[in-house]
Design a protein around this motif. Sequence first.
Motif, PDB file in Angstrom:
ATOM      1  N   SER A 181       0.832  -1.210   0.000  1.00  0.00           N
ATOM      2  CA  SER A 181       0.000   0.000   0.000  1.00  0.00           C
ATOM      3  C   SER A 181       0.864   1.257   0.000  1.00  0.00           C
ATOM      4  N   ASN A 182       2.175   1.119   0.231  1.00  0.00           N
ATOM      5  CA  ASN A 182       3.092   2.254   0.118  1.00  0.00           C
ATOM      6  C   ASN A 182       3.192   2.771  -1.310  1.00  0.00           C
ATOM      7  N   PHE A 183       2.792   1.954  -2.276  1.00  0.00           N
ATOM      8  CA  PHE A 183       3.018   2.287  -3.677  1.00  0.00           C
ATOM      9  C   PHE A 183       1.731   2.670  -4.411  1.00  0.00           C
ATOM     10  N   GLY A 184       0.654   2.842  -3.666  1.00  0.00           N
ATOM     11  CA  GLY A 184      -0.603   3.262  -4.280  1.00  0.00           C
ATOM     12  C   GLY A 184      -1.781   2.716  -3.501  1.00  0.00           C
ATOM     13  N   ASP A 206      -0.740   3.341 -13.129  1.00  0.00           N
ATOM     14  CA  ASP A 206       0.595   3.875 -12.846  1.00  0.00           C
ATOM     15  C   ASP A 206       1.183   3.290 -11.559  1.00  0.00           C
ATOM     16  N   GLN A 207       0.322   3.016 -10.594  1.00  0.00           N
ATOM     17  CA  GLN A 207       0.791   2.464  -9.331  1.00  0.00           C
ATOM     18  C   GLN A 207       1.293   1.030  -9.509  1.00  0.00           C
ATOM     19  N   ALA A 208       0.583   0.244 -10.310  1.00  0.00           N
ATOM     20  CA  ALA A 208       1.044  -1.115 -10.612  1.00  0.00           C
ATOM     21  C   ALA A 208       2.362  -1.074 -11.383  1.00  0.00           C
ATOM     22  N   CYS A 209       2.501  -0.107 -12.291  1.00  0.00           N
ATOM     23  CA  CYS A 209       3.751   0.043 -13.039  1.00  0.00           C
ATOM     24  C   CYS A 209       4.915   0.369 -12.104  1.00  0.00           C
ATOM     25  N   PHE A 210       4.656   1.200 -11.097  1.00  0.00           N
ATOM     26  CA  PHE A 210       5.697   1.561 -10.133  1.00  0.00           C
ATOM     27  C   PHE A 210       6.192   0.308  -9.401  1.00  0.00           C
ATOM     28  N   VAL A 211       5.252  -0.554  -8.997  1.00  0.00           N
ATOM     29  CA  VAL A 211       5.618  -1.798  -8.313  1.00  0.00           C
ATOM     30  C   VAL A 211       6.442  -2.685  -9.244  1.00  0.00           C
ATOM     31  N   TYR A 212       5.998  -2.810 -10.488  1.00  0.00           N
ATOM     32  CA  TYR A 212       6.716  -3.649 -11.459  1.00  0.00           C
ATOM     33  C   TYR A 212       8.158  -3.170 -11.633  1.00  0.00           C
ATOM     34  N   LEU A 268       5.281   8.542  -4.674  1.00  0.00           N
ATOM     35  CA  LEU A 268       5.581   7.145  -4.403  1.00  0.00           C
ATOM     36  C   LEU A 268       7.083   6.967  -4.238  1.00  0.00           C
ATOM     37  N   LEU A 269       7.475   6.266  -3.186  1.00  0.00           N
ATOM     38  CA  LEU A 269       8.888   6.046  -2.891  1.00  0.00           C
ATOM     39  C   LEU A 269       9.202   4.561  -2.922  1.00  0.00           C
ATOM     40  N   ALA A 270      10.362   4.226  -3.469  1.00  0.00           N
ATOM     41  CA  ALA A 270      10.790   2.835  -3.553  1.00  0.00           C
ATOM     42  C   ALA A 270      11.086   2.286  -2.160  1.00  0.00           C
ATOM     43  N   PRO A 271      11.080   0.971  -2.003  1.00  0.00           N
ATOM     44  CA  PRO A 271      11.421   0.377  -0.700  1.00  0.00           C
ATOM     45  C   PRO A 271      12.791   0.836  -0.209  1.00  0.00           C
ATOM     46  N   SER A 272      12.922   1.030   1.105  1.00  0.00           N
ATOM     47  CA  SER A 272      14.162   1.571   1.662  1.00  0.00           C
ATOM     48  C   SER A 272      14.444   0.943   3.023  1.00  0.00           C
ATOM     49  N   GLN A 273      15.720   0.939   3.395  1.00  0.00           N
ATOM     50  CA  GLN A 273      16.116   0.455   4.718  1.00  0.00           C
ATOM     51  C   GLN A 273      15.689   1.406   5.825  1.00  0.00           C
ATOM     52  N   VAL A 274      15.551   2.691   5.476  1.00  0.00           N
ATOM     53  CA  VAL A 274      15.127   3.688   6.461  1.00  0.00           C
ATOM     54  C   VAL A 274      13.604   3.783   6.435  1.00  0.00           C
ATOM     55  N   LEU A 275      12.996   3.704   7.614  1.00  0.00           N
ATOM     56  CA  LEU A 275      11.539   3.755   7.738  1.00  0.00           C
ATOM     57  C   LEU A 275      11.135   4.980   8.548  1.00  0.00           C
ATOM     58  N   HIS A 276      10.021   5.586   8.138  1.00  0.00           N
ATOM     59  CA  HIS A 276       9.463   6.744   8.838  1.00  0.00           C
ATOM     60  C   HIS A 276       8.333   6.249   9.738  1.00  0.00           C
ATOM     61  N   ILE A 277       8.439   6.503  11.026  1.00  0.00           N
ATOM     62  CA  ILE A 277       7.439   6.069  12.006  1.00  0.00           C
ATOM     63  C   ILE A 277       6.675   7.302  12.491  1.00  0.00           C
ATOM     64  N   ILE A 341       0.515   3.058  15.151  1.00  0.00           N
ATOM     65  CA  ILE A 341       1.616   3.747  14.465  1.00  0.00           C
ATOM     66  C   ILE A 341       1.530   3.541  12.958  1.00  0.00           C
ATOM     67  N   GLN A 342       2.021   4.512  12.219  1.00  0.00           N
ATOM     68  CA  GLN A 342       2.051   4.459  10.756  1.00  0.00           C
ATOM     69  C   GLN A 342       3.507   4.370  10.306  1.00  0.00           C
ATOM     70  N   ILE A 343       3.786   3.433   9.396  1.00  0.00           N
ATOM     71  CA  ILE A 343       5.148   3.235   8.904  1.00  0.00           C
ATOM     72  C   ILE A 343       5.168   3.383   7.396  1.00  0.00           C
ATOM     73  N   SER A 344       6.130   4.122   6.896  1.00  0.00           N
ATOM     74  CA  SER A 344       6.257   4.306   5.446  1.00  0.00           C
ATOM     75  C   SER A 344       7.728   4.340   5.060  1.00  0.00           C
ATOM     76  N   PHE A 345       7.980   4.125   3.773  1.00  0.00           N
ATOM     77  CA  PHE A 345       9.337   4.245   3.260  1.00  0.00           C
ATOM     78  C   PHE A 345       9.690   5.718   3.103  1.00  0.00           C
ATOM     79  N   THR A 346      10.973   6.024   3.096  1.00  0.00           N
ATOM     80  CA  THR A 346      11.395   7.417   3.005  1.00  0.00           C
ATOM     81  C   THR A 346      12.726   7.514   2.280  1.00  0.00           C
TER      82      THR A 346
END
Length: 350
Positions: A181-184, A206-212, A268-277, A341-346
């Motif tokens: 759900s981070n990607f759309g 476009d969101q599915a394309c981002f995941v692909y 939309l942000l790609a997966p990352s090691q750093v997470l925003h809480i 809590i809400q977590i997202s990529f950053t």
Amino acid sequence: MFSYSLPNLPDSLNFSNLLMLTLTAPPSNLNPEYFSSLMSQYGPVVHVKILNRSLMECKVLVEMANIEAAKNAKKSLDQLSSNFIKCSYYQDDKLIPHGSFTIGSYETIEDTTSSTFKNRHSTSINDIIQDGDSKPQSATVLPISQKLIQSQKNIQSTKTVCLNGISGKDLDAQKLYNIFSNFGNVDKIILINLKNFALIKYLKEDQACFVYQNCQNLQFFESSLTITFAADDSIEKLVGLDTLYREQDYYVGSENTDRFNANNKMILLAPSQVLHISNLKKMSSNAETMWDIFSEYGVVEAVKVLNSQFKFMCLIKMETLKQALEVMALMHNEEVDGRNIQISFTKAKI
């Protein structure tokens, strides 16, 4: 008053000795000899050809020796009332040409393996329905769509992506939602753990394309993903086949669960090691608490506190992307000190 009735047509126009079998979420080890054995229970079989095979569907053309044998086979299969296998007549003048061709929404390549038979054993239709031990081969499903992925001009996109290589005994649709759900905004998710794949349908293509483009080869739990596109009615075809999935493996999104406001521009942000809480209480938004909570899911490399007068947030950096994805799956929207809590990529760095 006028009455009208259709003329009686000869059997050759109503029926055919050719049958098309369509299997939903089939085992990967099916071959022409398998279908030869299955169909010979209903009459002599001349020829079998597998026309296409994917994680979602398998289509098989069966030539029975005569129309009567085909009628017996179709009648018996129809009486099964199975959602896993459907049988229909196939007319001679619609025979599929050799080479690449398209069936429905999928581009498929003809299976050059065919069989003419002297059957060695009998196969039950239940063998197909109950075979859940075999793992599917990786297959690229190429749906027909208006849009092409720029990096691969022959791949055409839809709103639905197929995650091949899904694995993990505790994985369910909610955990997949927490990540993807981070990607759309997600319309639906279905997880077919039995076959090691999941389908995610987004509200926008476009969101599915981002995941692909950004989520190939992701690893989390025991999963290692290969992502393809699927037809946009793929999930609907599987819903109701409840022997393939558990209740918790099917997720339907809504405006209440969407991460993004549809009226605002989505970043939309790609997966990352750093997470925003975010959505933390003041008492929780400190380095010590963050270390204590998230070190249960891997190695926490760094924590940065982002508190303001009214908002309490933190950044955490996990040792690997795999650990970050697992934190996202397990902890997004979970309760910490009375707050979900809400977590997202950053893109932020620590």
